[in-house]
Design an enzyme around this catalytic site. Sequence first.
Site, mmCIF file in Angstrom:
data_model
loop_
_atom_site.group_PDB
_atom_site.id
_atom_site.type_symbol
_atom_site.label_atom_id
_atom_site.label_comp_id
_atom_site.label_asym_id
_atom_site.label_seq_id
_atom_site.Cartn_x
_atom_site.Cartn_y
_atom_site.Cartn_z
ATOM 1 N N GLY A 13 0.834 -1.249 -0.019
ATOM 2 C CA GLY A 13 -0.012 0.070 -0.222
ATOM 3 C C GLY A 13 0.711 1.257 0.063
ATOM 4 O O GLY A 13 0.632 2.049 0.830
ATOM 5 N N ALA A 14 1.844 1.218 -0.728
ATOM 6 C CA ALA A 14 2.981 2.371 -0.836
ATOM 7 C C ALA A 14 2.421 3.570 -1.983
ATOM 8 O O ALA A 14 3.355 4.420 -2.216
ATOM 9 C CB ALA A 14 4.275 1.854 -1.163
ATOM 10 N N SER A 15 1.177 3.452 -2.644
ATOM 11 C CA SER A 15 1.024 4.391 -3.459
ATOM 12 C C SER A 15 0.516 5.557 -2.888
ATOM 13 O O SER A 15 0.574 6.842 -3.658
ATOM 14 C CB SER A 15 -0.171 3.756 -4.534
ATOM 15 O OG SER A 15 -1.356 3.198 -3.749
ATOM 16 N N ASN A 91 1.754 -2.310 5.328
ATOM 17 C CA ASN A 91 1.022 -1.174 5.733
ATOM 18 C C ASN A 91 -0.494 -0.953 5.062
ATOM 19 O O ASN A 91 -1.161 -0.137 5.586
ATOM 20 C CB ASN A 91 1.953 0.034 5.158
ATOM 21 C CG ASN A 91 1.170 1.350 4.985
ATOM 22 O OD1 ASN A 91 1.172 2.230 5.680
ATOM 23 N ND2 ASN A 91 0.619 1.515 3.571
ATOM 24 N N TYR A 156 -12.026 -2.672 12.317
ATOM 25 C CA TYR A 156 -10.817 -1.929 12.321
ATOM 26 C C TYR A 156 -10.152 -2.241 13.537
ATOM 27 O O TYR A 156 -8.751 -2.720 13.581
ATOM 28 C CB TYR A 156 -10.743 -0.447 11.754
ATOM 29 C CG TYR A 156 -9.565 0.180 11.589
ATOM 30 C CD1 TYR A 156 -8.929 0.229 10.284
ATOM 31 C CD2 TYR A 156 -9.062 0.946 12.497
ATOM 32 C CE1 TYR A 156 -7.691 0.808 10.084
ATOM 33 C CE2 TYR A 156 -7.885 1.852 12.417
ATOM 34 C CZ TYR A 156 -7.104 1.692 11.009
ATOM 35 O OH TYR A 156 -6.076 2.254 10.761
ATOM 36 N N ALA A 158 -10.063 -4.492 15.694
ATOM 37 C CA ALA A 158 -10.007 -5.838 15.825
ATOM 38 C C ALA A 158 -8.897 -6.150 14.911
ATOM 39 O O ALA A 158 -7.803 -6.850 15.242
ATOM 40 C CB ALA A 158 -11.035 -6.593 15.515
ATOM 41 N N LYS A 160 -6.587 -4.155 13.881
ATOM 42 C CA LYS A 160 -5.056 -3.570 14.250
ATOM 43 C C LYS A 160 -4.507 -4.358 15.729
ATOM 44 O O LYS A 160 -3.558 -4.274 15.749
ATOM 45 C CB LYS A 160 -5.277 -2.235 14.374
ATOM 46 C CG LYS A 160 -5.694 -1.435 13.124
ATOM 47 C CD LYS A 160 -4.619 -1.657 12.114
ATOM 48 C CE LYS A 160 -4.691 -0.924 10.569
ATOM 49 N NZ LYS A 160 -3.624 -1.029 9.805
#
Length: 248
Positions: A13-15, A91, A156, A158, A160
């Site tokens: 997810g580096a965009s 990420n 979310y 849960a 994380k």
Amino acid sequence: MANLEGRTAIVTGASRGIGKAIALELAKQGAAVVVNYNSSPAAAEEVVAEITGAGGKAIAVQANVSDEAQVEALFKAAVEALGKVDILVNNAGVTRDNLIIRMKAEDFDTVIDTNLKSAWLCCKAAIGVMMRKRYGRIINISSVSGVVGQSGQTNYSASKAGLLGLTKSLAREYANRGITVNAVAPGFVLTDLTKDLPEDLVKQLNTVIPVGRWGNVEEIAHATAFLAADEASYITGQVINVDGGMAM
Ligand code: NAP
């Protein structure tokens, strides 16, 4: 500072947002970076161009990291292009916020699959590659919501919190093989993920951040790069809260 010379990294997810800042920071410190994205090819190519334009090395690789076959293809592409994977930053993440009584089961599944299952799949693929070199740095991007909870984010939070259990268990499994596994738990950072939060929630959040402001993507990237460095070799199974003091 160039303490990641010769290292290779995958950032999922580096965009955009935090992942983009992490990719740029790892590259700035000398790492060759795989810029993973799912649905934003142009944005990912811009990140690659920014890195190569500054004299670094990077490639963009599309993969939905909640899908096992696509994760395997991502790691295959990374090894083919860069020879090895020393650093993995999990990420990629999404939110589907709602009160539990209004939340659909599919919103729970999407968030767990994208935020947690994805990291498990990438860790599994990474360990296979890292074991051969007896070296690895895995950093999972959790959240303050996974540490202290957040109303409207049962799915979310849960996912994380699950990342923290994954981090500690995997750290124990590979501590004696030169592979460290840590988590960074950001507080609130302005990105596409948080730009549409309701105004009343934003106001309420500002009152509970001890440093009195939201964080920025670079502050998350610096903590991540620290954990990715050789110098962090004696730190494993830890959670660094980069949240302006929210979770203390
Ligand atoms: P963002 O701006 O919305 O960016 C999300 C990134 O994840 C995008 O690059 C997106 O790629 C990628 N992604 C989403 N689903 C994916 C999938 N299935 N496979 C591969 N990539 C996927 O979010 P952000 O705020 O930077 O958040 C990054 C991470 O930090 C997340 O894990 C988030 O939970 C965590 N975090 C953020 C905050 C905050 O306040 N922003 C706080 C705590 C934790 P495409 O654009 O290609 O779809």
